[in-house]
Design an enzyme around this catalytic site. Structure first.
Site, mmCIF file in Angstrom:
data_model
loop_
_atom_site.group_PDB
_atom_site.id
_atom_site.type_symbol
_atom_site.label_atom_id
_atom_site.label_comp_id
_atom_site.label_asym_id
_atom_site.label_seq_id
_atom_site.Cartn_x
_atom_site.Cartn_y
_atom_site.Cartn_z
ATOM 1 N N SER B 150 0.845 -1.200 0.000
ATOM 2 C CA SER B 150 0.000 0.000 0.000
ATOM 3 C C SER B 150 0.882 1.252 0.000
ATOM 4 O O SER B 150 1.662 1.458 -0.921
ATOM 5 C CB SER B 150 -0.964 -0.057 1.189
ATOM 6 N N ASP B 228 -10.024 -5.499 -3.611
ATOM 7 C CA ASP B 228 -9.390 -4.492 -2.751
ATOM 8 C C ASP B 228 -10.209 -3.209 -2.827
ATOM 9 O O ASP B 228 -10.321 -2.588 -3.886
ATOM 10 C CB ASP B 228 -7.959 -4.266 -3.264
ATOM 11 N N HIS B 264 -7.412 -5.853 0.594
ATOM 12 C CA HIS B 264 -6.227 -5.040 0.915
ATOM 13 C C HIS B 264 -5.516 -5.507 2.189
ATOM 14 O O HIS B 264 -4.502 -4.936 2.571
ATOM 15 C CB HIS B 264 -6.676 -3.579 1.077
#
Lengths: 285, 285
Positions: B150, B228, B264
Site C-alpha cells: 500500500s 481491494d 487489501h
C-alpha cells in the site's frame, strides 16, 4: 450466526462470525473460520480448532499462526473461538491479564458470579460444533481435532481428554499449561472460577486427566521452546504430560518436542504451525 | 543501535532495534530485522526491505506477512522500518490515519513544520543501510531489494526508482499506491508534506518516475486484489505502472498480477508473501 467479515486468503476464505451464545449466558461471541479452497457441499472438509492464549482473541491465531498455507493444501477448516466471554460486566473482570476477560481458561465456571457466563468449555466442545452443523458451511464436524497455545494449549488438551473418545481425533499444543493445579496461572483461575477451588480444578488438569486415561487411542503432540520464560518459571511443565502418559501406560501417545531457543511468542507458534496442521491431517483424512 | 527484543523464528532470529535517527531530526526510531539461520560473518546474506502501509509500524509485516519461512530457506535477511517518525509533537500529527504519525509516505518533507522530522526516504535508503554496515549483523547491504504494501508499496517503488541503478536489484509491491499524484491519499500527503504540493509530488510518483526510466534493467513485481476496496476506489491504480513501463519502452520490466477476490488486508499479503521473497531471491543471489 451473522457474518462480520470475509477475506480471501490462501485460495480459501477467513470468515468472522458472531452469534448469541447460550453457553455464555446470552452474551454475543465471535469466532473466525478458515474454509480451504477445495471445500464444497459435496466435499465437506474436516475441522481443526485453535484455542488462543491469555490476552488474545479469535484473531491472534488467524493472523499470526501460519496455519493457512498448510490447511489449504491439506483441505482442513480451522475454527478460532474467542478466549473468554466479553461484556459480562462482572466487577474485576478487566483488572488482570490472567483472569476474567481474555482469560476464560476453557472451563465451565461453578462459582458465582462467573458461573453465569464463563462456560468456555461448553462453548468450544458443544455449542460451536452445533452452530457449525446448522450453518451452511462445508464442514464435516464429525472429523475434528484440536490445538492451542499456552492457556489455549491447556484448553485443547483438556477438551480432548474430557470428551468422549473420538470427539477429537488428535490434540496438539504450543507451550500448553500442562499441569495447572501446580502452576500460578492455573491455581489463580481455579480459585476464581471454581467453587471447589484447586481441588475441583483437578478435573481440569491435563496431566492428571492423562494419568488416568483408559481410552484405546491417544494422540497428543506438543512443542515447547527452551527459552520460553513461562516454561522457565514453571507455568508450562510439558514434561508432566510425558510422565502422566507413562503412568497411564500410554507413553507412545505423547510426543513432546523441546525446541532449542524458542520463546512463548507467535514467532514460535508460526514456526511450527504448519507442522501441527500436517500432523493433525493424518488423523482427519 | 540498541537491541529491544530478540525472538527465534524459523530457525533464525527476529530482532527489534532502536536508534536515534539523524534523518528524522534526532527522534528515536525502531526497526525489526530478520536474520536467517545460515547467516554468519563469513557468509553474509543479502537484504530485503519491507515497507508497511498506513496505520502500521515495523511490526505488521514481521508478524503477519508470512515472509520468514521462505527467507530462511533462501538465506535472505529482511528489514522492517517504521512507517513514520514518532513523537515529533507537531500539532495535528495524530489527527488522521492517512497523514502524520504512521503515514510518513517514505518521502523527504520540504514543508515546515514537517520537514524537520518527516524524512523517511533518507531513513530507508541511506541511514538504515549505513546503520546496518556499522552493526555486527551478518548482512551484505550491497545486495539489496525492496518491497512494500500500500503506502509502503509506493515507498518501495519510489525508493527503487529514485536511487542509483543497482542500489536495489528489484522492487515488489502488494497493492501499491502507484500513481499518488492522482489518488486522494497521495495528494493529501503531497499537499501536506511538500512546499510545492502535488506538483513537487510528481518527483515521488512511481508511475511518473517509471515513464521516464532510462536504466538498463528494471525489475518490478506487483500483486493487487480485485476485491481491494482501495483498488476499487482509485487509490492504487497498479495498471498505471504497466502503462508507464510501455511509455518508457521497458514493458517487460513490470509484472502485474491481479488476484481475483483478494482484498487489501494482510490475509492478502500473507498469501503471496513467500512468492515475493522467492522472486527477489533470483536477483539477490
Amino acid at each position: 450466526m451473522q457474518q462480520v467479515s470475509r477475506n480471501k486468503t490462501f485460495g480459501g476464505d477467513i470468515i468472522k462470525y458472531e452469534f448469541v451464545s447460550k453457553s455464555l449466558g446470552g452474551l454475543t461471541t465471535q469466532m473466525n473460520v478458515f474454509i480451504p479452497p477445495n471445500a464444497s457441499d459435496s466435499a465437506k472438509v474436516p475441522v481443526l480448532y485453535y484455542l488462543a492464549g491469555l490476552s488474545s482473541t479469535e484473531d491472534n491465531g488467524a493472523q499470526k499462526g501460519n496455519f493457512f498455507a498448510s490447511a489449504a493444501q491439506e483441505g482442513i477448516a480451522i475454527v478460532f473461538p474467542d478466549t473468554s466471554p466479553r461484556g459480562a460486566n462482572i466487577p474485576g473482570e478487566d483488572d488482570a491479564y490472567d483472569f476474567g476477560t481474555s482469560a476464560g481458561f476453557y472451563l465451565n465456571s461453578t462459582k458465582a458470579p462467573w458461573s453465569e457466563h464463563y462456560r468456555m468449555f461448553d462453548l468450544v466442545t458443544k455449542e460451536i460444533p452445533e452452530v457449525l452443523v446448522t450453518s451452511s458451511l462445508p464442514i464435516d464436524v464429525k472429523r475434528a481435532s484440536i490445538m492451542g497455545h499456552s492457556m489455549g494449549g491447556h484448553g485443547a488438551l483438556v477438551s480432548y481428554l474430557k470428551t468422549a473418545e473420538g470427539t477429537y481425533r488428535s490434540a496438539s499444543a504450543f507451550a500448553p499449561i500442562s499441569h495447572p493445579t501446580q502452576s500460578p496461572w492455573g491455581t489463580k483461575a481455579f480459585d476464581g472460577y471454581l467453587s471447589g477451588g484447586v481441588e475441583e480444578g483437578k478435573a481440569w488438569d491435563a496431566s492428571l486427566l492423562l494419568a488416568k486415561r483408559s481410552a484405546k487411542a491417544t494422540h497428543i503432540y506438543v512443542d515447547c521452546g527452551t527459552a520460553d520464560q513461562f516454561y522457565q518459571s514453571g507455568q508450562i511443565q510439558p514434561e508432566r504430560l510425558v510422565e502422566a502418559a507413562k503412568e497411564a501406560g500410554v507413553q507412545d501417545s505423547v510426543l513432546l518436542n523441546m525446541r532449542e531457543g524458542y520463546d512463548h511468542s507467535y514467532f514460535f507458534v508460526s514456526t511450527f504451525g504448519a507442522d501441527h496442521v500436517r500432523w493433525h491431517a493424518k488423523f482427519l483424512q
